[in-house]
Design an enzyme around this catalytic site. Structure first.
Site, mmCIF file in Angstrom:
data_model
loop_
_atom_site.group_PDB
_atom_site.id
_atom_site.type_symbol
_atom_site.label_atom_id
_atom_site.label_comp_id
_atom_site.label_asym_id
_atom_site.label_seq_id
_atom_site.Cartn_x
_atom_site.Cartn_y
_atom_site.Cartn_z
ATOM 1 N N HIS A 1 -10.680 -12.369 51.168
ATOM 2 C CA HIS A 1 -11.261 -13.481 50.424
ATOM 3 C C HIS A 1 -11.723 -12.999 49.062
ATOM 4 O O HIS A 1 -12.233 -11.884 48.916
ATOM 5 C CB HIS A 1 -12.451 -14.092 51.163
ATOM 6 C CG HIS A 1 -12.975 -15.315 50.493
ATOM 7 N ND1 HIS A 1 -12.443 -16.563 50.721
ATOM 8 C CD2 HIS A 1 -13.951 -15.488 49.561
ATOM 9 C CE1 HIS A 1 -13.072 -17.454 49.982
ATOM 10 N NE2 HIS A 1 -13.994 -16.823 49.261
ATOM 11 N N ASP B 1 -18.705 -27.194 55.191
ATOM 12 C CA ASP B 1 -18.350 -26.465 53.979
ATOM 13 C C ASP B 1 -17.420 -27.277 53.095
ATOM 14 O O ASP B 1 -17.535 -27.241 51.867
ATOM 15 C CB ASP B 1 -17.694 -25.125 54.328
ATOM 16 C CG ASP B 1 -17.299 -24.371 53.073
ATOM 17 O OD1 ASP B 1 -18.201 -24.015 52.296
ATOM 18 O OD2 ASP B 1 -16.094 -24.177 52.848
ATOM 19 N N ARG C 1 -20.587 -28.733 45.182
ATOM 20 C CA ARG C 1 -21.020 -27.614 44.341
ATOM 21 C C ARG C 1 -20.210 -27.534 43.067
ATOM 22 O O ARG C 1 -20.735 -27.228 41.996
ATOM 23 C CB ARG C 1 -20.886 -26.291 45.102
ATOM 24 C CG ARG C 1 -21.950 -26.070 46.165
ATOM 25 C CD ARG C 1 -21.579 -24.886 47.056
ATOM 26 N NE ARG C 1 -21.326 -23.676 46.304
ATOM 27 C CZ ARG C 1 -20.439 -22.749 46.667
ATOM 28 N NH1 ARG C 1 -19.717 -22.895 47.764
ATOM 29 N NH2 ARG C 1 -20.287 -21.666 45.939
ATOM 30 N N SER D 1 -20.661 -20.416 52.449
ATOM 31 C CA SER D 1 -19.329 -21.039 52.367
ATOM 32 C C SER D 1 -18.248 -20.095 52.877
ATOM 33 O O SER D 1 -17.440 -20.450 53.729
ATOM 34 C CB SER D 1 -19.045 -21.440 50.920
ATOM 35 O OG SER D 1 -17.721 -21.908 50.770
ATOM 36 N N LYS E 1 -16.451 -20.134 57.112
ATOM 37 C CA LYS E 1 -15.007 -20.312 57.320
ATOM 38 C C LYS E 1 -14.382 -19.079 57.954
ATOM 39 O O LYS E 1 -13.530 -19.202 58.846
ATOM 40 C CB LYS E 1 -14.300 -20.624 55.992
ATOM 41 C CG LYS E 1 -14.651 -21.964 55.377
ATOM 42 C CD LYS E 1 -13.685 -22.348 54.288
ATOM 43 C CE LYS E 1 -13.723 -21.424 53.094
ATOM 44 N NZ LYS E 1 -14.841 -21.703 52.173
#
Length: 432
Positions: free
Chosen positions: A82, A161, A168, A183, A187
């Site tokens: 990520h 989320d 956001r 967030s 996930k």
């Protein structure tokens, strides 16, 4: 309990209880709390932060707002990656098939653009037919057969989320450590992965501009992962200038394919190999990153990684011929070179402002309902450290409108040419 009371606690610098956090997460997910009250709480969190325990409780509530994906019946160590987001950051797109070409399952749950940064899902949707919405059965079948998936949160994973993420983006509350951590990790934990490498950006184009803030975010992410039983490591990487040379959805798919052909820019390749090497070690395929790197390089050289990318695209309904012909994707009607105003060396390129320039062309969203123009963006002809002659092209604007004067002005205001430039350090440090 009233939402206004929850807002009041955080506005005045207090710590939210588990009950208050769950009241907000569950109520907003169900549609019982309006956007304006959710926005007020997000802004209060942005200003006053959250304690480590609050961040953990927020992550847990977001995680439990939906289902968890069970990948235990798929052999091997499932490894994900990520990024906290940057300009020109398309690392995930070539990385997933590259790592998967070594037989490592890569289940990648990705997101859309936030602010001036591009989103992996938005970029992949530039490929005709590519679908990012997969149900759990299809997600697991593709992971088993192809070895990699890049999709949005499947089924009912972390629905809280999805709603908070979109809000956001349009309330200027993106760059908050607890909100980013909640967030990402809600996930990732829900997606069933075993190990995770996080690319935490720092610099002008990152949400964490200061390196100490990036390290703090990385520490929060790694600690949440370890607390959930997930192996994790974070790479702190530079985002003072865009990554690679192409900014924009279809353009970044082009550059991803070019990398898998062995033709990609050096900085993008270096970061893909640095992160990929960590993933290979976590999967147990190599003992050290130094051993892992040549394994990945070989898969680029022999075409295996490129063919794995084609297979992933086709498995998700996309046109696999994109690896041979970029014109199957949307193409901009106009291209304009931006000439250098003087000779010298490119000393800096403000990544965030170049991201905004791409957004102004239609390549990103100013509001959560904006439609994207997949064709537009920027191609950098020069990067920091490159010499340039007066009148030589600094970059090329890809646009579907003829009047781009405002974009040219923004670009020129944010590229500095000097007599010399400081070297760029791409990977700053690791957080274990």
């Amino acid at each position: 309990m009233r939402m206004v009371d929850v807002i009041d606690v955080k506005r005045n610098g207090g710590e939210l209880t588990e009950e208050q956090i769950r009241f907000f997460v569950d109520g907003y997910t169900a549609g019982d709390i309006p956007d304006y009250q959710a926005s007020a709480l997000l802004m209060a969190i942005w200003f006053n932060g959250m304690a480590a325990e609050e961040t953990r409780l927020l992550t847990q509530a977001m995680l439990e707002s939906g289902d968890r994906l069970d990948l235990s019946d798929i052999p091997g160590v499932k490894v994900d990656k990520h990024s906290t987001g940057g300009v020109g950051d398309k690392v995930s797109i070539p990385l997933a098939p590259l790592v998967a070409s070594l037989g490592i399952p890569v289940p990648m749950i990705s997101g859309r653009g936030l602010g001036h940064t591009g989103g992996t899902l938005d970029k992949l949707e530039a490929i005709p037919g590519y679908t990012v919405e997969l149900d759990e059965g299809r997600f697991k079948e593709q992971l088993r057969e192809v070895g990699c998936v890049i999709a949005g949160a499947t089924g009912d994973i972390a629905p809280a989320d999805r709603r908070i993420y979109a809000l956001r983006d349009v309330t200027d509350t993106v760059d908050s450590i607890p909100l980013i951590a909640g967030s990402i990790m809600s996930k990732k934990i829900a997606s069933g992965t075993d190990a995770l490498v996080m690319d935490v950006k720092t610099g002008a184009g990152a949400f964490m501009r200061e390196e100490e803030d990036a390290v703090a975010l990385a520490r929060a992410l790694v600690d949440i992962a370890h607390g959930s039983g997930m192996e994790a490591v974070a790479v702190i990487s530079d985002m003072n200038q865009p990554l690679g040379r192409k900014i924009g959805n279809a353009l970044e798919i082009e550059e991803s394919v070019e990398l898998l052909r062995g033709e990609g820019p050096a900085d993008l390749l270096e970061l893909v190999l640095a992160i990929g090497s960590q993933m290979v070690v976590m999967a147990g395929v190599a003992d050290t990153p130094e051993e892992a790197r040549p394994l990945l390089e070989a898969k680029i050289a022999d075409g295996s990684a490129l063919e794995r990318f084609r297979a992933m695209v086709e498995a998700q309904g996309g046109d696999g011929s994109v690896v041979d012909d970029f014109t199957v994707m949307p193409q901009a009607a106009y291209q304009f070179d931006v000439p250098a105003p003087r000779s010298g060396v490119v000393a800096s390129m403000a990544a965030d402002e170049l991201g905004i320039a791409s957004m102004m062309l239609g390549g990103g969203r100013a509001t959560k309902d904006d439609e994207l123009d997949y064709a537009v963006g920027l191609v950098l002809d020069k990067k920091v450290g490159d010499p340039v002659e007066e009148g030589e092209s600094l970059l090329t604007i890809h646009s579907n409108r003829e009047d781009v004067a405002n974009v040219v002005d923004l670009v020129l205001d944010n590229i500095r040419i000097a007599d010399a430039a400081e070297p760029v350090e791409l990977v700053h440090r690791m957080v274990l």
